[in-house]
Enzyme design. Structure first.
Site, short mmCIF file in Angstrom:
data_model
loop_
_atom_site.label_atom_id
_atom_site.label_comp_id
_atom_site.label_asym_id
_atom_site.label_seq_id
_atom_site.Cartn_x
_atom_site.Cartn_y
_atom_site.Cartn_z
N THR A 1 -6.95 -5.25 0.10
CA THR A 1 -5.79 -5.35 1.02
C THR A 1 -5.87 -7.14 1.16
O THR A 1 -5.39 -7.46 1.41
CB THR A 1 -5.42 -4.46 2.27
OG1 THR A 1 -5.37 -3.61 1.48
CG2 THR A 1 -3.81 -5.02 2.40
N ASP B 1 1.13 -1.32 -0.10
CA ASP B 1 -0.39 -0.14 -0.42
C ASP B 1 0.88 0.91 -0.39
O ASP B 1 1.03 2.08 -0.64
CB ASP B 1 -0.60 -0.23 1.25
CG ASP B 1 -2.20 -0.94 0.50
OD1 ASP B 1 -2.84 -0.40 0.44
OD2 ASP B 1 -2.58 -2.08 2.32
#
Length: 361
Positions: free
Chosen positions: A143, A50
């Protein structure tokens, strides 16, 4: 390189190269057993990918369009507090390059750890207030499934004066051999696909590689159905913010197949399923009246859905405004469906909501 020469050609080219490079970074991290994950305050796992992907994306876009602003999900606080996580993020960035030197030279890269942190934080400073140009990004949408080696998307969109103009979704694990997108059916040997759109110019798809952009082909429009039995929903049965029970009641009221055929965690991957995965509709009926989606979870994907023939609105059938800040502040819930049958879904949602309210003690 891509042959597209229409409106926003430069923006599209840079966005596609940027997303491809970031997608390569995420794939590289997937090969690591220990992904250096930490927990966000909302209990959603976040990884080094990320942070690193957000820094790479903003660096590349800012280098070509320095006056534009950014709206991203991550900030650098966790990295500043954890030297080991910081070093691993920096190492991942430093080792990620496109294999085509001409293409790589078009994309800026952070030159130091401090610049990397500053670039990440630029994503928290953008306002997307309806004027000027804002790039929204979600470096890894999905995620939780990313960490399982399943479906996720690297997302980038350009919003100009409150309107989506360019959308690019990199889907590194997307496997289209079966014609249906499933979490566990992944591209293990390649780099997945990229789906991109420019306002009023349609949608294109290409395989992702390690260097220059591979050839793209235009996607056909989805059929404009009128029979509700032909609706094919994509949904997420475990999304805590959505009322999945009401979703099923809407489908039943319409006479549409349910349970839904495709179940995907990533919001943006649901738009991909509409464009290329055999689905044609999705709804989101939030559990809480005040719930509003983050703009990076939908920008770009909404444009892709519209460009293949869907209408995208809130639950009342109102257009979705993209210039009201970091959330879709004026949009309660979502209905995405072929324009020809969209109003039927609006009516079914309204009737289901009224019945649900009447059933409460």
């Amino acid at each position: 390189m891509a042959s597209y020469s229409g409106p926003y050609a430069k923006e599209l080219q840079i966005a596609c190269l940027t997303v491809q490079r970031a997608a390569l970074l995420t794939k590289k991290l997937l090969e690591s057993v220990d992904k250096g994950s930490i927990d966000k305050s909302d209990s959603t796992p976040v990884t080094i990918a990320d942070f690193a992907a957000q820094a790479l994306i903003i660096a590349a876009i800012q280098g070509v369009f320095p006056e534009d602003e950014f709206v991203g999900e991550e900030d650098s606080k966790a990295l500043r507090q954890d030297p080991i996580l910081l070093q691993r993020t920096w190492d991942l960035i430093a080792s990620t390059r496109l294999e085509n030197e001409e293409c790589e030279s078009m994309l800026n890269t952070p030159s130091s750890k401090e610049e990397m942190l500053e670039l990440i934080d630029l994503g928290t400073q953008g306002k997307c207030n309806g004027s000027g140009r804002t790039w929204t990004l979600d470096p890894v949408d999905g995620t939780a499934t990313f960490m399982l080696g399943q479906q996720y998307a690297v997302c980038l969109a350009l919003i100009e004066d409150g309107s989506q103009k360019v959308g690019v979704l990199g889907c590194p694990n997307l496997n289209l051999e079966s014609g249906v997108i499933k979490e566990e059916i992944v591209d293990r040997d390649g780099h997945g696909y990229m789906i991109s759109a420019v306002k009023d110019q349609g949608v294109s798809i290409r395989k992702m590689g390690r260097g220059a952009l591979l050839p793209a082909r235009k996607l056909d429009q989805i059929p404009q159905i009128t029979d509700p039995s032909e609706i094919r929903f994509v949904d997420c049965s475990v999304a805590a913010s959505s009322n999945f029970t009401l979703h099923g009641q809407v489908a039943s009221r319409l006479g549409a197949p349910w349970p839904h055929m495709t179940n995907l965690w990533s919001t943006q991957m649901r738009y991909v399923a509409i464009a290329v995965g055999g689905c044609n509709a999705t709804i989101k009926m939030p559990r809480k009246p005040k719930y509003r989606s983050n703009i990076w979870d939908h920008a770009g994907g909404m444009l892709i859905a519209e460009e293949v023939g869907c209408k995208v609105t809130d639950l009342q059938g109102n257009p979705v405004e993209c210039g009201l800040g970091r959330t879709l502040a004026g949009c309660h819930g979502m209905i995405v469906a072929p324009a020809s049958i969209h109003q039927r879904l609006v009516e079914a949602v309204r009737e289901t909501t009224l019945q649900s309210a009447g059933d409460r003690p």
